[in-house]
Design a protein around this motif. Structure first.
Motif, mmCIF file in Angstrom:
data_model
loop_
_atom_site.group_PDB
_atom_site.id
_atom_site.type_symbol
_atom_site.label_atom_id
_atom_site.label_comp_id
_atom_site.label_asym_id
_atom_site.label_seq_id
_atom_site.Cartn_x
_atom_site.Cartn_y
_atom_site.Cartn_z
ATOM 1 N N SER A 213 0.808 -1.215 0.000
ATOM 2 C CA SER A 213 0.000 0.000 0.000
ATOM 3 C C SER A 213 0.841 1.265 0.000
ATOM 4 O O SER A 213 0.441 2.288 -0.511
ATOM 5 N N THR A 214 2.033 1.178 0.552
ATOM 6 C CA THR A 214 2.818 2.399 0.729
ATOM 7 C C THR A 214 3.709 2.701 -0.468
ATOM 8 O O THR A 214 4.010 3.849 -0.751
ATOM 9 N N LEU A 215 4.168 1.670 -1.154
ATOM 10 C CA LEU A 215 5.080 1.879 -2.275
ATOM 11 C C LEU A 215 4.376 1.466 -3.553
ATOM 12 O O LEU A 215 3.830 0.383 -3.640
ATOM 13 N N SER A 216 4.427 2.316 -4.539
ATOM 14 C CA SER A 216 3.758 1.958 -5.784
ATOM 15 C C SER A 216 4.722 1.201 -6.677
ATOM 16 O O SER A 216 5.083 1.659 -7.736
ATOM 17 N N SER A 217 5.172 0.057 -6.204
ATOM 18 C CA SER A 217 6.236 -0.609 -6.952
ATOM 19 C C SER A 217 5.770 -1.859 -7.680
ATOM 20 O O SER A 217 6.563 -2.590 -8.221
ATOM 21 N N HIS A 218 4.504 -2.115 -7.679
ATOM 22 C CA HIS A 218 4.000 -3.251 -8.437
ATOM 23 C C HIS A 218 3.097 -2.759 -9.564
ATOM 24 O O HIS A 218 2.560 -1.666 -9.511
ATOM 25 N N ARG A 219 2.938 -3.620 -10.552
ATOM 26 C CA ARG A 219 2.157 -3.201 -11.716
ATOM 27 C C ARG A 219 0.673 -3.192 -11.444
ATOM 28 O O ARG A 219 -0.076 -2.413 -11.989
ATOM 29 N N GLU A 220 0.257 -4.149 -10.611
ATOM 30 C CA GLU A 220 -1.171 -4.279 -10.382
ATOM 31 C C GLU A 220 -1.450 -4.185 -8.903
ATOM 32 O O GLU A 220 -0.662 -4.656 -8.096
ATOM 33 N N TYR A 221 -2.606 -3.649 -8.560
ATOM 34 C CA TYR A 221 -2.929 -3.560 -7.148
ATOM 35 C C TYR A 221 -3.507 -4.875 -6.636
ATOM 36 O O TYR A 221 -3.200 -5.321 -5.544
ATOM 37 N N TYR A 222 -4.336 -5.529 -7.439
ATOM 38 C CA TYR A 222 -5.016 -6.726 -6.965
ATOM 39 C C TYR A 222 -5.159 -7.722 -8.110
ATOM 40 O O TYR A 222 -5.420 -7.344 -9.243
ATOM 41 N N SER A 223 -4.974 -8.974 -7.801
ATOM 42 C CA SER A 223 -5.105 -9.975 -8.842
ATOM 43 C C SER A 223 -5.443 -11.328 -8.216
ATOM 44 O O SER A 223 -4.968 -11.648 -7.132
#
Ligand SMILES: *[C@@H]1O[C@H](CO)[C@@H](O)[C@H](O)[C@H]1NC(C)=O
Ligand SMILES: *[C@@H]1O[C@H](CO)[C@@H](O)[C@H](O)[C@H]1NC(C)=O
Ligand SMILES: *[C@@H]1O[C@H](CO)[C@@H](O)[C@H](O)[C@H]1NC(C)=O
Ligand SMILES: *[C@@H]1O[C@H](CO)[C@@H](O)[C@H](O)[C@H]1NC(C)=O
Ligand SMILES: *[C@@H]1O[C@H](CO)[C@@H](O)[C@H](O)[C@H]1NC(C)=O
Ligand SMILES: *[C@@H]1O[C@H](CO)[C@@H](O)[C@H](O)[C@H]1NC(C)=O
Length: 411
Positions: A213-223
């Motif tokens: 939640s704190t770092l926007s380091s992934h491509r997708e939020y939920y999968s």
């Protein structure tokens, strides 16, 4: 610096002769062509010491390794989950070749028959080996018994959550195996039975990924995983894709491993008192750059990595600084603020591949024809105005340990 001292190994061989160096009998298992496949198939965790009788570094490691094997066997023998083995590379050339051993001693870690890290890079002490094995064998999955526990987790890394009908199942075993490989990248949680009812389809298990939640380091939020839960390979590929972060922090501990991936570095040197730049950089990489895998995006604590910074003619006072290390040269991104201008950072990265950076290095900023970065034809005649790569020294080579000035590998 074992590799550098290979010549030392030979010299000492001539002086001492091999017969003085009887192999040490002990608790580690002698591994060779005759048993390696069986061991890899049947053991969850295997730590292999590739040695020779004539290398003094191998000789010094031997009693430490044997004592570690004894202690590890004492604690973990009953589980049958770990094998501490040694491979005599003179006698087992094929095995040494298969694992691409180029220096002695080399320590390799295998999990479920797969090489995990190319090498064990920790300290070579009884205590460190023991701790390493204990950590590797610890359950990588945290079980939740109530849903409240899910709300309380520290979600500063990506999360994988498994909702299972029961623990005793192939599908959960797969999840656990995958977790063992990726436990450094993501957190793994699982719930069983009643607590998961209503969260998964009736009569089925479900695995989901949720980004940090704190770092926007992934491509997708939920999968949600929609593949075959019984297939380790499929689940592993999916989880790997979700967990591996686009932008990673480089440290002294992981620098060699990242370097070995062989992709040029696009690095942000940041001031650890101003983490906002890390956030900005991650957001720009995540949202504004093409997600091709031609480079590694990294963040580096400028204080820790002062040395490469210095070679760029920069100091801590200049942070934040963005630079490319191509393993030949380092290039500074002229103005940090320009990361917010559309396309500017992308163009800087692209120019690494269409040769502009290299061209500027030799002719000043007036690019016309493309010159490949790997074209060395002019390099000898024109003095370089761009500093040499500081990270190529970490590539496998005789000098690989010099940059970080470490002592832990020098047993
Ligand atoms: C490990 O310990 C067990 C029980 O003490 C013993 O039977 C076994 O031989 C040991 N294994 C090795 C490789 O020393
Ligand atoms: C796990 O499941 C298998 C097959 O479904 C069964 O034979 C075994 O007894 C179960 N083990 C436990 C501990 O429940
Ligand atoms: C799922 O994977 C397992 C293990 O690889 C395989 O045996 C099975 O046939 C697969 N199921 C489907 C529906 O593809
Ligand atoms: C970026 O990655 C996504 C998901 O992996 C993919 O669908 C998309 O085509 C990629 N975009 C570019 C520009 O490579
Ligand atoms: C440089 O690398 C590119 C891409 O890999 C290749 O096409 C080119 O032939 C190389 N040039 C030289 C001089 O090696
Ligand atoms: C490297 O380590 C040695 C001894 O540990 C120390 O004397 C030396 O100053 C260090 N060099 C650098 C560049 O940090």
């Amino acid at each position: 610096m074992a590799f550098k001292n290979l010549s030392g190994c030979w010299t000492i061989l001539l002086i001492l002769g091999c017969h003085h160096l009887a192999p040490i009998a002990g608790n580690s298992v002698t591994v060779g062509q005759h048993n390696i496949d069986q061991i890899l198939e049947s053991t969850e965790l295997v730590l292999l010491n590739f040695y020779t009788d004539w290398c003094p570094f191998s000789i010094r490691l031997a009693p430490i390794f044997e004592e570690a094997a004894r202690q590890i066997n004492n604690t973990f023998w009953e589980s049958g989950r770990v094998t501490i083995g040694k491979v005599n590379c003179d006698k087992e050339e094929n095995v040494a070749l298969k694992f691409e051993i180029i220096k002695y001693p080399t320590l390799k870690i295998l999990r479920n028959g797969m090489v995990v890290n190319s090498e064990y890079r920790g300290q070579r002490s009884v205590e460190a080996f023991y701790q390493f094995v204990a950590q590797e064998l610890a359950d990588p999955i945290k079980e939740f018994r109530t849903l409240e526990e899910l709300h309380d987790i520290n979600d500063d890394t990506g999360l994988l959550i498994g909702y299972f009908m029961e623990k005793n199942s192939t599908e959960y075993d797969n999840f656990r195996k995958v977790a063992n490989f990726l436990k450094k990248e993501c957190q793994f949680l699982a719930g069983f039975g009643e607590v998961t009812e209503g969260l998964r389809p009736d009569g089925q298990n479900l695995i989901i990924f949720r980004a940090d939640s704190t770092l926007s380091s992934h491509r997708e939020y939920y999968s949600e995983y929609s593949g075959n839960l019984s297939s380790f390979d499929d689940l592993m590929a999916w989880t790997d894709d979700k967990c591996i972060q686009l932008v990673r922090e480089i440290t002294f501990n992981n620098a060699e491993e990242i370097t070995e991936e062989g992709l040029p570095f696009v690095m942000l040197f940041y001031d650890k008192n101003n983490l906002q730049h890390v956030q900005e950089f991650k957001t720009v990489v995540e949202t504004k750059l093409s997600n091709s895998s031609l480079v590694n995006y990294l963040t580096a604590d400028g204080q820790l990595f002062q040395y490469p910074l210095m070679h760029l003619g920069k100091s801590v006072a200049d942070l934040p600084v963005i630079a490319i290390d191509s393993f030949r040269h380092m290039y500074v991104f002229p103005r940090y603020e320009d990361i917010h201008k559309p396309g500017v950072l992308q163009a800087f990265i692209d120019s690494l591949f269409n040769g502009k950076l290299h061209h500027q290095l030799h002719y000043g900023p007036e690019p016309s024809t493309a010159v490949w970065e790997n074209d060395t034809s002019k390099a000898d005649t024109v003095p370089a105005v761009v500093p040499e790569s500081q990270f190529k020294q970490l590539l496998p080579s005789p000098h690989r340990y010099t940059l970080l000035n470490r002592t832990r590998d020098e047993l």
